[in-house]
Scaffold this active site. Structure first.
Site, mmCIF file in Angstrom:
data_model
loop_
_atom_site.group_PDB
_atom_site.id
_atom_site.type_symbol
_atom_site.label_atom_id
_atom_site.label_comp_id
_atom_site.label_asym_id
_atom_site.label_seq_id
_atom_site.Cartn_x
_atom_site.Cartn_y
_atom_site.Cartn_z
ATOM 1 N N HIS A 82 -12.398 -38.322 4.997
ATOM 2 C CA HIS A 82 -10.965 -38.281 5.297
ATOM 3 C C HIS A 82 -10.409 -39.623 5.761
ATOM 4 C CE1 HIS A 82 -7.875 -34.847 6.181
ATOM 5 N NE2 HIS A 82 -7.397 -35.771 5.372
ATOM 6 N N ASP B 10 -6.810 -29.127 8.391
ATOM 7 C CA ASP B 10 -8.095 -29.666 8.832
ATOM 8 C C ASP B 10 -8.558 -28.884 10.060
ATOM 9 O OD1 ASP B 10 -10.217 -31.462 9.578
ATOM 10 O OD2 ASP B 10 -9.073 -33.163 8.811
ATOM 11 N N HIS C 122 -10.072 -30.549 12.258
ATOM 12 C CA HIS C 122 -10.022 -31.642 13.223
ATOM 13 C C HIS C 122 -8.673 -32.360 13.141
ATOM 14 C CE1 HIS C 122 -14.154 -31.010 11.717
ATOM 15 N NE2 HIS C 122 -14.474 -31.070 13.010
ATOM 16 N N ASP D 281 -8.159 -35.660 13.716
ATOM 17 C CA ASP D 281 -8.317 -37.004 13.126
ATOM 18 C C ASP D 281 -7.272 -37.987 13.644
ATOM 19 O OD1 ASP D 281 -10.398 -35.899 11.737
ATOM 20 O OD2 ASP D 281 -9.376 -35.824 9.807
ATOM 21 N N HIS E 18 -13.356 -41.662 10.085
ATOM 22 C CA HIS E 18 -12.722 -40.481 9.480
ATOM 23 C C HIS E 18 -12.065 -39.597 10.539
ATOM 24 C CE1 HIS E 18 -16.179 -37.215 9.608
ATOM 25 N NE2 HIS E 18 -16.100 -37.882 10.742
ATOM 26 N N ASP F 92 -8.452 -31.229 4.113
ATOM 27 C CA ASP F 92 -9.882 -31.378 4.375
ATOM 28 C C ASP F 92 -10.534 -30.019 4.147
ATOM 29 O OD1 ASP F 92 -12.436 -31.514 5.645
ATOM 30 O OD2 ASP F 92 -11.733 -33.131 6.935
ATOM 31 N N ASP G 173 -13.052 -28.800 5.237
ATOM 32 C CA ASP G 173 -13.628 -28.150 6.426
ATOM 33 C C ASP G 173 -12.605 -27.327 7.206
ATOM 34 O OD1 ASP G 173 -12.284 -29.732 8.393
ATOM 35 O OD2 ASP G 173 -13.961 -31.114 8.634
ATOM 36 N N GLU H 51 -13.740 -34.433 1.823
ATOM 37 C CA GLU H 51 -14.871 -33.970 2.648
ATOM 38 C C GLU H 51 -15.730 -32.878 2.003
ATOM 39 O OE1 GLU H 51 -15.977 -35.512 5.252
ATOM 40 O OE2 GLU H 51 -14.287 -36.560 6.214
#
Length: 324
Positions: free
Chosen positions: A115, A143, A145, A147, A160, A249, A251, A294
């Site tokens: 990312h 996401d 996360h 980031d 990332h 992303d 994830d 990702e």
């Protein structure tokens, strides 16, 4: 059977022109294999599906870019960042690639890669939109996360986990070799940023999100309101007159649906919820660019095909594929 979308985009000259940028880069984090994702997605038939099912005229140079020729010989840690010169050089090159396509009014689909490449993709579209239309760019960041660590707040030093900080100007740098190349016209406003699906946020990031009033919908919000209401609120925050860059992303999806990714976190979106997010953004007619990042086929070999299929599904939905 699927049929091509008929919705005309608000901020692109026509709906058929699409450029693919394949970024085989893993230097923003420590786990090898995410550089193989673009080829895995393409070999699964993604580009063919976009051309045949959704009737896009796809521009693709036929290569997954590794940027080996611009990697520095030495790349020591700097300001707590791992491989700062490498990530800076690659994201600068990606920014130019994306800008070249976006400035011509083409939709840009970037297949990552980790990312960190969003520093390049979003700076490229932000610059192009400001030049072409005189408008700010909105970003929907899907996401697990946030980031949005600065180099100083990051616990790992992996870049990332920092792209949003550099894109919003919360993290800045004067040295061109380490992100000093990012100019004002390549940045986005924190007021035009919306997160969806957060569930693993660092302490420093929580402080940043609160202090800057950044709109963020965690999995708690999705559980409470349902994904439909969350999307209404997210798109309402952005407004109907703003071009959107969707950075997704994989994830964000629960590992049940996308196990082959570098930082999986349980308790995430279902595949249908992920598809629904993409469908809702597509329905606005405001989407001008999409990142899918990702996917790491090497980390869960048995789940790699599921993760690649999930990624392809997200892309198709964002580009106008519908159930009916």
């Amino acid at each position: 059977m699927t049929s091509a979308p008929t919705l005309q985009p608000k901020f692109l000259p026509n709906r058929h022109d699409l450029s693919v940028v394949a970024v085989g880069f893993s230097g923003g984090q420590t786990k090898a294999g995410v550089d193989a994702a673009p080829m895995a997605l393409i070999e699964s038939g993604l580009i063919q599906q976009l051309e045949e099912d959704l009737e896009f005229k796809v521009t693709y140079d036929g290569q997954v870019h590794s940027y080996a020729d611009i990697m520095p010989e030495e790349d020591p840690e700097y300001r707590n960042m791992r491989r700062p010169k490498s990530v800076s050089a690659v994201t600068r090159a990606v920014s130019e690639q994306v800008y070249e396509h976006a400035s011509k009014g083409k939709f840009v689909l970037t297949l990552g890669g980790d990312h960190s490449i969003a520093i390049g993709t979003i700076s490229g579209t932000a610059r192009a939109i400001k030049e072409r239309l005189g408008r700010e760019l909105a970003v929907i960041w899907v996401d697990a996360h946030a980031d949005i660590n600065t180099p100083e707040t990051s616990e790992s030093g992996n870049i990332h986990g920092m792209p949003v900080a550099f894109l919003t100007g919360l993290a800045t740098e004067k040295n061109e070799e380490t992100f000093g190349w990012i100019q004002e016209d390549q940045r986005i406003s924190t007021k035009k940023l919306v997160y969806i699906g957060l569930r693993d946020i660092d302490r420093g990031e929580k402080k940043i999100l609160r202090e800057h009033g950044i709109k963020a919908f965690s999995m708690h919000d999705i559980d409470r309101h349902g994904i439909g209401r969350v999307m209404d609120m997210a798109l309402g925050w952005i407004g109907s007159d703003t071009p959107i860059h969707l950075s997704f992303d994989v994830d964000a999806l629960d590992p049940m649906w996308a196990p082959s990714t570098g930082t999986p976190v349980r308790g995430g979106l279902t595949l249908r919820e992920g598809d629904f997010i993409a469908e809702c953004v597509a329905e606005t007619g405001s989407l001008i660019a999409l990142d899918l990042v990702e996917v790491n086929p090497s980390l869960d070999v048995q789940g790699a095909s599921d993760t690649v299929r999930a990624g392809c599904s997200i892309v198709r939905c964002a580009l106008g594929d519908t159930l009916l």
